[in-house]
Design a protein around this motif. Structure first.
Motif, PDB file in Angstrom:
ATOM      1  N   MET A 206       6.931 -13.066  -4.877  1.00  0.00           N
ATOM      2  CA  MET A 206       5.672 -12.407  -5.193  1.00  0.00           C
ATOM      3  C   MET A 206       4.754 -12.446  -3.977  1.00  0.00           C
ATOM      4  O   MET A 206       4.741 -13.424  -3.228  1.00  0.00           O
ATOM      5  CB  MET A 206       4.982 -13.110  -6.367  1.00  0.00           C
ATOM      6  N   LYS A 207       3.987 -11.383  -3.792  1.00  0.00           N
ATOM      7  CA  LYS A 207       3.000 -11.310  -2.720  1.00  0.00           C
ATOM      8  C   LYS A 207       1.586 -11.424  -3.304  1.00  0.00           C
ATOM      9  O   LYS A 207       1.341 -11.070  -4.463  1.00  0.00           O
ATOM     10  CB  LYS A 207       3.113  -9.975  -1.984  1.00  0.00           C
ATOM     11  N   SER A 208       0.663 -11.882  -2.492  1.00  0.00           N
ATOM     12  CA  SER A 208      -0.740 -11.883  -2.904  1.00  0.00           C
ATOM     13  C   SER A 208      -1.361 -10.517  -2.616  1.00  0.00           C
ATOM     14  O   SER A 208      -0.762  -9.668  -1.947  1.00  0.00           O
ATOM     15  CB  SER A 208      -1.515 -12.979  -2.161  1.00  0.00           C
ATOM     16  N   ALA A 209      -2.580 -10.325  -3.092  1.00  0.00           N
ATOM     17  CA  ALA A 209      -3.290  -9.061  -2.865  1.00  0.00           C
ATOM     18  C   ALA A 209      -3.591  -8.848  -1.385  1.00  0.00           C
ATOM     19  O   ALA A 209      -3.909  -7.725  -0.967  1.00  0.00           O
ATOM     20  CB  ALA A 209      -4.582  -9.043  -3.670  1.00  0.00           C
ATOM     21  N   ARG A 210      -3.482  -9.896  -0.588  1.00  0.00           N
ATOM     22  CA  ARG A 210      -3.824  -9.779   0.824  1.00  0.00           C
ATOM     23  C   ARG A 210      -2.783  -9.007   1.628  1.00  0.00           C
ATOM     24  O   ARG A 210      -3.090  -8.535   2.727  1.00  0.00           O
ATOM     25  CB  ARG A 210      -4.018 -11.170   1.440  1.00  0.00           C
ATOM     26  N   LEU A 211      -1.564  -8.852   1.111  1.00  0.00           N
ATOM     27  CA  LEU A 211      -0.581  -8.061   1.858  1.00  0.00           C
ATOM     28  C   LEU A 211      -1.050  -6.623   1.979  1.00  0.00           C
ATOM     29  O   LEU A 211      -1.137  -6.076   3.088  1.00  0.00           O
ATOM     30  CB  LEU A 211       0.781  -8.110   1.171  1.00  0.00           C
ATOM     31  N   GLY A 212      -1.349  -5.988   0.851  1.00  0.00           N
ATOM     32  CA  GLY A 212      -1.821  -4.606   0.890  1.00  0.00           C
ATOM     33  C   GLY A 212      -3.134  -4.472   1.637  1.00  0.00           C
ATOM     34  O   GLY A 212      -3.355  -3.502   2.380  1.00  0.00           O
ATOM     35  N   GLU A 213      -4.011  -5.449   1.455  1.00  0.00           N
ATOM     36  CA  GLU A 213      -5.300  -5.405   2.150  1.00  0.00           C
ATOM     37  C   GLU A 213      -5.112  -5.510   3.654  1.00  0.00           C
ATOM     38  O   GLU A 213      -5.783  -4.813   4.434  1.00  0.00           O
ATOM     39  CB  GLU A 213      -6.190  -6.544   1.642  1.00  0.00           C
ATOM     40  N   SER A 214      -4.162  -6.368   4.073  1.00  0.00           N
ATOM     41  CA  SER A 214      -3.869  -6.488   5.502  1.00  0.00           C
ATOM     42  C   SER A 214      -3.296  -5.191   6.056  1.00  0.00           C
ATOM     43  O   SER A 214      -3.687  -4.743   7.149  1.00  0.00           O
ATOM     44  CB  SER A 214      -2.886  -7.639   5.733  1.00  0.00           C
ATOM     45  N   LEU A 219      -4.704  -0.442   9.491  1.00  0.00           N
ATOM     46  CA  LEU A 219      -4.774   1.019   9.628  1.00  0.00           C
ATOM     47  C   LEU A 219      -6.213   1.513   9.639  1.00  0.00           C
ATOM     48  O   LEU A 219      -6.462   2.716   9.463  1.00  0.00           O
ATOM     49  CB  LEU A 219      -3.996   1.677   8.485  1.00  0.00           C
ATOM     50  N   GLY A 220      -7.162   0.608   9.836  1.00  0.00           N
ATOM     51  CA  GLY A 220      -8.555   1.001   9.987  1.00  0.00           C
ATOM     52  C   GLY A 220      -9.360   1.037   8.704  1.00  0.00           C
ATOM     53  O   GLY A 220     -10.489   1.536   8.708  1.00  0.00           O
ATOM     54  N   VAL A 221      -8.810   0.501   7.604  1.00  0.00           N
ATOM     55  CA  VAL A 221      -9.524   0.462   6.326  1.00  0.00           C
ATOM     56  C   VAL A 221      -9.918  -0.989   6.051  1.00  0.00           C
ATOM     57  O   VAL A 221      -9.062  -1.808   5.703  1.00  0.00           O
ATOM     58  CB  VAL A 221      -8.660   1.003   5.176  1.00  0.00           C
ATOM     59  N   PRO A 254      -6.006   9.699   3.461  1.00  0.00           N
ATOM     60  CA  PRO A 254      -5.111   8.543   3.344  1.00  0.00           C
ATOM     61  C   PRO A 254      -4.469   8.191   4.675  1.00  0.00           C
ATOM     62  O   PRO A 254      -4.322   9.032   5.562  1.00  0.00           O
ATOM     63  CB  PRO A 254      -4.061   9.011   2.325  1.00  0.00           C
ATOM     64  N   ARG A 255      -4.103   6.927   4.804  1.00  0.00           N
ATOM     65  CA  ARG A 255      -3.422   6.436   6.003  1.00  0.00           C
ATOM     66  C   ARG A 255      -1.990   6.032   5.621  1.00  0.00           C
ATOM     67  O   ARG A 255      -1.766   5.527   4.527  1.00  0.00           O
ATOM     68  CB  ARG A 255      -4.155   5.220   6.582  1.00  0.00           C
ATOM     69  N   GLU A 256      -1.063   6.231   6.560  1.00  0.00           N
ATOM     70  CA  GLU A 256       0.332   5.867   6.332  1.00  0.00           C
ATOM     71  C   GLU A 256       0.887   5.141   7.550  1.00  0.00           C
ATOM     72  O   GLU A 256       0.489   5.428   8.678  1.00  0.00           O
ATOM     73  CB  GLU A 256       1.199   7.106   6.056  1.00  0.00           C
ATOM     74  N   GLU A 257       1.816   4.223   7.291  1.00  0.00           N
ATOM     75  CA  GLU A 257       2.507   3.564   8.396  1.00  0.00           C
ATOM     76  C   GLU A 257       3.785   2.909   7.888  1.00  0.00           C
ATOM     77  O   GLU A 257       3.861   2.462   6.731  1.00  0.00           O
ATOM     78  CB  GLU A 257       1.603   2.493   9.031  1.00  0.00           C
ATOM     79  N   ASP A 258       4.804   2.864   8.753  1.00  0.00           N
ATOM     80  CA  ASP A 258       6.035   2.151   8.427  1.00  0.00           C
ATOM     81  C   ASP A 258       5.784   0.647   8.468  1.00  0.00           C
ATOM     82  O   ASP A 258       5.057   0.146   9.336  1.00  0.00           O
ATOM     83  CB  ASP A 258       7.137   2.503   9.430  1.00  0.00           C
ATOM     84  N   TRP A 259       6.439  -0.056   7.566  1.00  0.00           N
ATOM     85  CA  TRP A 259       6.243  -1.507   7.501  1.00  0.00           C
ATOM     86  C   TRP A 259       6.563  -2.187   8.825  1.00  0.00           C
ATOM     87  O   TRP A 259       5.904  -3.149   9.208  1.00  0.00           O
ATOM     88  CB  TRP A 259       7.130  -2.093   6.394  1.00  0.00           C
TER      89      TRP A 259
END
Length: 476
Positions: A206-214, A219-221, A254-259
């Protein structure tokens, strides 16, 4: 459990004055450890409690007459690889679309009145909870919940709704959530009568909410501006294991990027991992009526349309699939247990070999609640593998701490500097990357030649594809 690092935030203990909220690390946890004790049954319903029944006990009771059994994937009737063939299910899902297809099929045939699953929150609250469980009672709502959600969620609200509303229900979840529901059902006859099917998801951790936030911040958000995230944007022209994130936010397009272009995009390194996941020994949801994962073997891993591997334990669901295969509504090929194991090689190695080592370290060095697992503590591992497991644990712990500091100081560069260094060290250890990796390889070869180190395996085993080490995550 929380103080011992064994709370995954599933919500099984919620109620009786206990509520779950996001903590400073972006993980769901009881509001306070003291109040968590208000639920007297917590020792018997927490999936990580040493007093709770384990997966073997649960599956033996539920699937007593299963046709097959395997030490790594449990009891089962049949296993398949393939995808949903009808009506756009495959295109809408992160993988082969079979999770949503089975949930919808149960609804269409009147076997359940609702499906508890994860969906995006329409109006995200300020605390960053972008996803939550909801109870869907029609096909359209179930299908709207397709895709992977590597984000903290909890079950308490839908469990309360199931208790309040008569009917039969299916619940979709990762292994520890499925186990928690089994434990709740044992102590609650109402839930036992109403929760008819459990649909499991293979899980790396499981990941925390900070993964998506990071991801968004890189990406500038900045924190607080993201409104949604698709962790696995699908593109049939690209291999399925090329994960790409899609970020929606308040400030524009929206912003996009490869992991792999994000500092914390290597799944297997353990960035923002929940601490309880270090002590889980179930990758494939062994107690679920049917469980689903990604087929991380070629040629399936390169198929951008997505392919599922499926383990079926319920005879009733098995009969539904057999009928659907004949009607060409799903395309499935039967496989054996070893095929399933190979698709989840990295996750299973971390949950067996790695868990044995982590248990040995915990028994020796920590005064806390000791988890009761199905594997014995064992420190007898190659030295380099020990370093890999230690590196993952340090990354899991310190990613939360360093990111919190960066967040409070509004200084992303602090986290980026640390994360790049941590990822480089992990890549050197695990994949032999860079000058440091070359040095590790040379020291290892010299040590083996001098008899100072147990054989760590052929270079090919250390050089397992990045895909297998990185993408051992669940499809939701």
């Amino acid at each position: 459990m929380r103080r011992s690092g064994l709370c995954v935030g599933c919500g099984a203990c919620a109620g009786d004055g206990v509520a779950l909220t996001l903590d400073r690390y972006g993980e769901l946890a009881p509001r306070s450890a003291a109040r968590a004790g208000a639920n007297r049954n917590v020792a018997h319903i927490c999936p990580f409690s040493p007093h709770a029944a384990d997966e073997d006990d649960i599956s033996t009771r539920r699937f007593a007459h299963a046709a097959s059994s395997h030490p790594l994937i449990g009891r089962f009737e049949a296993a398949y690889v393939g995808h949903a063939a009808e009506d756009g299910f495959r295109a809408a899902g992160s993988s082969g679309g079979l999770v949503s297809w089975v949930a919808v099929e149960l609804l269409r045939r009147g076997l359940v009145d609702g499906v508890a699953h994860i969906a995006a929150v329409q109006s995200p609250p300020p605390d960053g909870r972008l996803f939550d469980y909801r109870l869907s009672r029609n096909v359209e709502d179930v299908r709207a919940g397709a895709k992977s959600r590597y984000h903290p969620v909890e079950l308490s609200r839908v469990i309360a709704e199931i208790r309040e509303t008569p009917g039969r229900y299916a619940v979709v979840g990762v292994p520890c959530f499925i186990k928690a529901i089994h434990l709740l059902r044992r102590r609650d006859p109402l839930l036992r009568a109403r929760i008819a099917f459990l649909l499991g998801l293979f899980c790396g951790h499981m990941k925390s909410a900070r993964l998506g936030e990071s991801f968004a911040w890189q990406l500038g958000v900045p924190p607080g501006r993201m409104t949604g995230i698709d962790y696995r944007l699908k593109n049939p022209e690209r291999p399925a294991n090329w994960y790409r994130a899609h970020i929606s936010h308040l400030d524009g397009a929206p912003r996009e990027e490869d992991w792999w272009n994000l500092v914390d995009g290597d799944w297997g390194a353990g960035f923002f991992q929940n601490s309880a996941c270090e002590f889980c020994d179930d990758v494939v949801a062994e107690t679920a009526d049917i469980s689903f994962g990604d087929a991380w073997l070629e040629p399936y891993a390169s198929d951008g349309r997505g392919v599922n591997v499926v383990v079926v334990r319920s005879p009733l669901i098995q009969s539904l699939l057999e009928r659907a295969i004949k009607e060409a509504r799903v395309e499935l090929q039967e496989v054996d247990a070893d095929f399933v194991v190979r698709t989840q090689d990295a996750g299973l190695r971390h949950r067996r070999e790695g868990l044995a080592y982590r248990l040995a370290l915990r028994v020796k060095g920590r005064r806390a609640i000791q988890p009761r697992k199905r594997i014995a503590p064992d420190r007898n591992l190659p030295f380099r593998r020990k370093l890999v497991y230690r590196a993952r644990r340090h990354i899991a712990v310190w990613s939360h701490r360093v990111y919190l500091l960066a967040r409070r100081l509004d200084a992303l560069w602090i986290y980026l500097l640390w994360a790049r260094a941590a990822a480089a060290a992990y890549g050197a250890l695990t994949y032999g990357r860079g000058p440091l990796g070359t040095a590790f390889d040379q020291v290892e070869r010299l040590s083996r030649s001098l008899g100072l180190m147990r054989d760590a395996g052929a270079p090919s085993s250390r050089a397992k594809s990045r895909r297998m080490e990185q993408h051992d995550a669940p499809e939701v």
